[in-house]
Scaffold this active site. Structure first.
Site, PDB file in Angstrom:
ATOM      1  N   GLU A  72     -12.480  -1.887  12.514  1.00  0.00           N
ATOM      2  CA  GLU A  72     -12.519  -1.281  11.181  1.00  0.00           C
ATOM      3  C   GLU A  72     -13.582  -1.909  10.287  1.00  0.00           C
ATOM      4  O   GLU A  72     -14.340  -1.203   9.629  1.00  0.00           O
ATOM      5  CB  GLU A  72     -11.135  -1.418  10.520  1.00  0.00           C
ATOM      6  CG  GLU A  72     -11.132  -0.954   9.073  1.00  0.00           C
ATOM      7  CD  GLU A  72      -9.761  -1.044   8.408  1.00  0.00           C
ATOM      8  OE1 GLU A  72      -8.809  -1.523   9.049  1.00  0.00           O
ATOM      9  OE2 GLU A  72      -9.652  -0.616   7.246  1.00  0.00           O
ATOM     10  N   HIS A  84     -15.420  -7.936   2.298  1.00  0.00           N
ATOM     11  CA  HIS A  84     -14.887  -6.683   1.733  1.00  0.00           C
ATOM     12  C   HIS A  84     -15.879  -5.936   0.848  1.00  0.00           C
ATOM     13  O   HIS A  84     -15.527  -5.447  -0.243  1.00  0.00           O
ATOM     14  CB  HIS A  84     -13.590  -6.948   0.968  1.00  0.00           C
ATOM     15  CG  HIS A  84     -12.516  -5.965   1.358  1.00  0.00           C
ATOM     16  ND1 HIS A  84     -12.737  -4.603   1.418  1.00  0.00           N
ATOM     17  CD2 HIS A  84     -11.211  -6.136   1.709  1.00  0.00           C
ATOM     18  CE1 HIS A  84     -11.618  -3.995   1.801  1.00  0.00           C
ATOM     19  NE2 HIS A  84     -10.681  -4.900   2.001  1.00  0.00           N
ATOM     20  N   ASP A 122      -8.072  -9.462   4.593  1.00  0.00           N
ATOM     21  CA  ASP A 122      -7.831  -8.266   5.403  1.00  0.00           C
ATOM     22  C   ASP A 122      -8.840  -8.119   6.544  1.00  0.00           C
ATOM     23  O   ASP A 122      -9.766  -7.314   6.436  1.00  0.00           O
ATOM     24  CB  ASP A 122      -7.926  -7.042   4.473  1.00  0.00           C
ATOM     25  CG  ASP A 122      -7.305  -5.806   5.086  1.00  0.00           C
ATOM     26  OD1 ASP A 122      -6.972  -5.839   6.278  1.00  0.00           O
ATOM     27  OD2 ASP A 122      -7.156  -4.807   4.366  1.00  0.00           O
ATOM     28  N   GLU A 124       0.828  -1.213   0.000  1.00  0.00           N
ATOM     29  CA  GLU A 124       0.000   0.000   0.000  1.00  0.00           C
ATOM     30  C   GLU A 124       0.864   1.266   0.000  1.00  0.00           C
ATOM     31  O   GLU A 124       0.632   2.193   0.766  1.00  0.00           O
ATOM     32  CB  GLU A 124      -0.943   0.001   1.209  1.00  0.00           C
ATOM     33  CG  GLU A 124      -1.895  -1.189   1.200  1.00  0.00           C
ATOM     34  CD  GLU A 124      -2.916  -1.162   2.328  1.00  0.00           C
ATOM     35  OE1 GLU A 124      -2.620  -0.612   3.400  1.00  0.00           O
ATOM     36  OE2 GLU A 124      -4.028  -1.692   2.109  1.00  0.00           O
TER      37      GLU A 124
HETATM   38  C1  BDP Z   1      -6.101  -2.107   5.958  1.00  0.00           C
HETATM   39  C2  BDP Z   1      -6.449  -0.765   6.566  1.00  0.00           C
HETATM   40  C3  BDP Z   1      -5.308   0.223   6.420  1.00  0.00           C
HETATM   41  C4  BDP Z   1      -4.042  -0.386   6.994  1.00  0.00           C
HETATM   42  C5  BDP Z   1      -3.778  -1.723   6.331  1.00  0.00           C
HETATM   43  C6  BDP Z   1      -2.606  -2.447   6.974  1.00  0.00           C
HETATM   44  O1  BDP Z   1      -7.595  -0.264   5.912  1.00  0.00           O
HETATM   45  O2  BDP Z   1      -5.663   1.398   7.093  1.00  0.00           O
HETATM   46  O3  BDP Z   1      -2.947   0.458   6.807  1.00  0.00           O
HETATM   47  O4  BDP Z   1      -4.892  -2.568   6.490  1.00  0.00           O
HETATM   48  O5  BDP Z   1      -2.874  -3.319   7.781  1.00  0.00           O
HETATM   49  O6  BDP Z   1      -7.096  -3.018   6.331  1.00  0.00           O
HETATM   50  O7  BDP Z   1      -1.462  -2.159   6.674  1.00  0.00           O
END
Ligand code: BDP
Length: 738
Positions: free
Chosen positions: A427, A555, A399, A305
């Site tokens: 979250e 998701h 996730d 990311e």
């Molecule tokens: C995702 C979240 C994000 C995190 C990422 C992570 O939306 O904010 O930075 O995981 O775990 O689920 O690195």
């Protein structure tokens, strides 16, 4: 005089009106009122004997005294010699009696375990709380207090308790500007601006709460890291926190931004094999350890990311992790290297790309299924990591979804210690407006059988190191803590923090046992209250799954903020940022085919696991759409057609929330007004959100199934376009690395 009476009146009314704001968590130590118990406890406890001035033993003693004085409503005196019915605290170093006791028995307590034993010392009945190290005594004290808090007998005790996992760590996704990524309980509790001079009482209360459930580490900063925290200016602030936490057995860790040598060191590269870079990290570690001799180590999110990482220089995750490991090794520090590593530009097998800071490499995610990526990247690296590297694997190959199958990495990398990463902050589980007790989710994952070394090779036994013979082990929970008075936003969020700690210590505890402990300590010991609240908690996570993502959907939350439903989104930057990628609804059916005819992600599991999910007819309905694209009118193994079952699940999720509301409403006389109203109002919001989820998802999926809602189903009161028009640009918790 009048003035004094007035002030007293105001103070008194404040207390009544204010009630209980939840700040004290599960450590309120309410007075025991049942006369039988009061008599029993009073008889068994005359005072406390402790012979040491170590900071930790002092805390242990004062915590025990505070708890006993509040719960038994009597003065507890310190005793110098063992007297009749004394509680003797200590280690072999602090007490000759304990030295004799521990050397004569077969205890194997390690550095953190403890023993609580009723025994005769010098002919006196004594309760001994003993451990090899001071911190074990503190853990023992909290365990002993818990017995009284939950109204257990304290005679004839013989308890030996040793944690199963070594590093039990909270991960704070807290930014230096005090915003919290995915935080729903206010801003960060770390006030970087006033550190190091100001030690907020909250820091101590935080450490104390963590120690009470056995958490022994905290990563202070966000995985989307800011290299600023590694400057001297910030390291002295980190030191101040480390000093405050140390007596409670809590080590601090930081997230390390891979590009810090460029940003802070003025070096042109962050290549992990470059000597200048290696030296920069070595010097940085020397600097850190000169301030914080017991610094825990680094948590690193790399090549994920947008975070920089070794692949940007054509190097592997092992090269990157080992560079940090080498710098930390002389001091005993560890690297927690995250396996959540999908890169934002890669989707296809064998695709080549060049990352900003140089180097070219190949990513291998077969058939564009993100489910497969972590395994594809890390499995080949097994055996290449240094001894002080732990690979931190998320709960779920995608996730942190409300229900995911366990990650196929567990059991697949026998030469590497794997850590579990749970998300305590909600979250994807309704955020701060949702009562969702997550212990059943944690436990489901820990109990899952990987079959890596035959039946019984559970995820828990992979991470505690017993399956593959590792001596280092770890478990992390992404914290749900903020500066809200009650710490976690939703009062019941406290139960998830509590449950994480308890399971990290002992994954054999059941979610029901943990819930009951928490309720008794947080509220009261009244069965008329405990039983219904336990039922609410036990039903809550399944209810959330039902009204959000039943049957293995996942998701489909709103893009970026992840608040509320948005299964229709299909225009986000890359395929796997879109809910449509995950549910794959079309005129035929719904779900992601991960069998041989699809992405074959199932091949990453051991044959026994694969087999339990690979056939649409026998696959557990709770995982069905994770692995199969199922026709709408297909009769699934619950006996209904897929469409009807989907409608039924969504409706039953809503029904359960309504039942939770009614049940809670019936408890108004058994809990203080403030906490009663807090939970009541939030359940009201949750009910509306559940209805919103059900309506939005089913109206949208109906555009594919073209099938009517089954009889008895509550018809949506708005149309799909209404739900699609809802926007939440200011929803809390959106990220960054500030
Ligand atoms: C995702 C979240 C994000 C995190 C990422 C992570 O939306 O904010 O930075 O995981 O775990 O689920 O690195």
């Amino acid at each position: 005089m009048k003035k004094i009476i007035f002030i007293l009146f105001v103070l008194f009314s404040c207390i009544i009106v204010k009630g209980n704001d939840g700040y004290k968590l599960w450590l309120e130590y309410q007075k025991v009122s049942a006369p039988r118990l009061v008599r029993q406890y009073n008889e068994a406890i005359s005072g406390i004997v402790v012979k040491s001035q170590s900071a930790t033993l002092k805390i242990a003693e004062s915590e025990l005294r505070l708890a006993l004085e509040r719960m038994l409503d009597k003065k507890i005196s310190p005793l110098n010699i063992a007297a009749h019915n004394a509680i003797l605290l200590g280690t072999p170093e602090s007490s000759a009696e304990i030295k004799t006791m521990l050397s004569s028995g077969n205890f194997s307590l390690g550095d953190e375990g403890f023993v609580i034993q009723s025994r005769r010392i010098n002919n006196m009945t004594t309760t001994v709380i003993a451990a090899n190290k001071d911190i074990g005594v503190l853990y023992g004290v909290f365990a002993f207090i818990r017995l009284i808090q939950t109204h257990q007998p304290i005679n004839n005790l013989s308890i030996i308790n040793v944690p199963k996992i070594k590093n039990r760590v909270l991960n704070h996704w807290d930014n230096l500007n005090r915003s919290v990524e995915r935080g729903y309980a206010g801003i960060s509790i770390w006030n970087w601006h006033t550190l190091p001079g100001y030690i907020d009482q909250r820091y101590i209360d935080y450490a104390r709460a963590n120690a009470s459930i056995g958490i022994n580490g905290t990563v202070l900063t966000n995985v989307n890291a800011n290299s600023q925290v590694l400057t001297q200016e910030y390291l002295v602030k980190v030191k101040a926190l480390a000093d405050a936490f140390r007596p409670y057995g809590i080590k601090v860790y930081l997230t390390a931004k891979f590009s810090a040598p460029i940003e802070l060191g003025g070096i042109k590269t962050a290549d992990p094999l470059n000597q200048e870079v290696i030296n920069w990290w070595k010097n940085k570690c020397r600097e850190i350890y000169s301030l914080i001799p017991d610094f825990g180590g680094f948590l690193v999110k790399a090549n994920s990311e947008g975070q920089p990482g070794p692949q940007g220089y054509g190097k592997t995750h092992a090269d990157g992790a080992n560079m940090f490991a080498g710098a930390l090794e002389p001091y005993g520090g560890i690297v927690m290297w995250r396996a959540f590593v999908y890169d934002v530009r890669v989707q296809k097998e064998g695709e080549h790309f060049t990352e900003g800071s140089g180097g070219e490499h190949t990513q291998t995610i077969a058939s564009g299924d993100r489910f497969k990526q972590a395994y594809a990247e890390f499995k080949p690296l097994d055996g290449q990591f240094k001894k002080n590297v732990l690979l931190q694997v998320k709960n779920g190959p995608i996730d942190f979804q409300p229900r995911e199958p366990f990650s196929p990495l567990f059991g697949a990398m026998p030469q590497t210690p794997l850590m579990m990463e749970f998300q305590i902050t909600q979250e994807y589980v309704g955020q701060s407006t949702t009562l969702a007790y997550l212990a059943p989710m944690f436990k489901e994952c820990l109990d899952a059988d990987t079959y890596s070394k035959g039946k019984g090779s559970t995820v828990a036994r992979v991470i505690d190191g017993t399956i593959d013979g590792h001596t280092v082990s770890g478990i992390a929970g992404v914290a749900n803590i903020g500066n809200d008075r009650n710490w976690t936003g939703h009062l019941f969020g406290q139960a998830n923090w509590y449950a994480f700690g308890r399971l990290a210590w002992n994954y054999d505890l059941s979610p029901e046992t943990i819930a009951e402990e928490w309720i008794r300590q947080t509220f009261n010991n009244n069965d008329a209250f405990i039983n219904p609240v336990k039922r609410i908690m036990s039903a809550s996570r399944e209810a959330v799954i039902n009204y959000m993502t039943p049957l293995g959907l996942n998701h489909i939350m709103g893009t970026s903020h992840h608040y509320g439903p948005a299964p229709w989104v299909k225009n986000a930057g890359r395929a796997d940022w879109n809910p449509v990628y995950y549910h794959k609804a079309d005129s035929v059916g719904i779900g992601f085919d991960r069998t041989k005819t699809g992405s074959d992600a199932l091949a990453q599991y051991a044959p026994e696991v694969r087999q339990q999910w690979s056939d649409m007819n026998t696959c557990d309905y709770r995982y069905l759409l994770w692995f199969h694209h199922v026709p709408w009118n297909y009769k699934i193994n619950t006996g209904s057609t897929l469409w009807n079952e989907l409608c039924y699940r969504y409706q039953s999720g809503v029904d359960t929330v309504r039942w939770m509301q009614q049940t809670w409403d019936g408890l108004d006389n058994l809990v203080d007004k403030e906490r009663f109203q807090h939970v009541r109002m939030l359940l009201g919001i949750q009910e509306q959100e559940a209805v919103w989820w059900r309506n939005a998802c089913l109206l949208y999926f109906q555009t594919f199934s073209k099938m009517p809602f089954p009889p008895g189903f509550e018809e949506p009161y708005k149309d799909l376009s209404y739900y699609q028009s809802l926007k939440f640009p200011l929803a809390p918790g959106i990220g960054g690395n500030l």
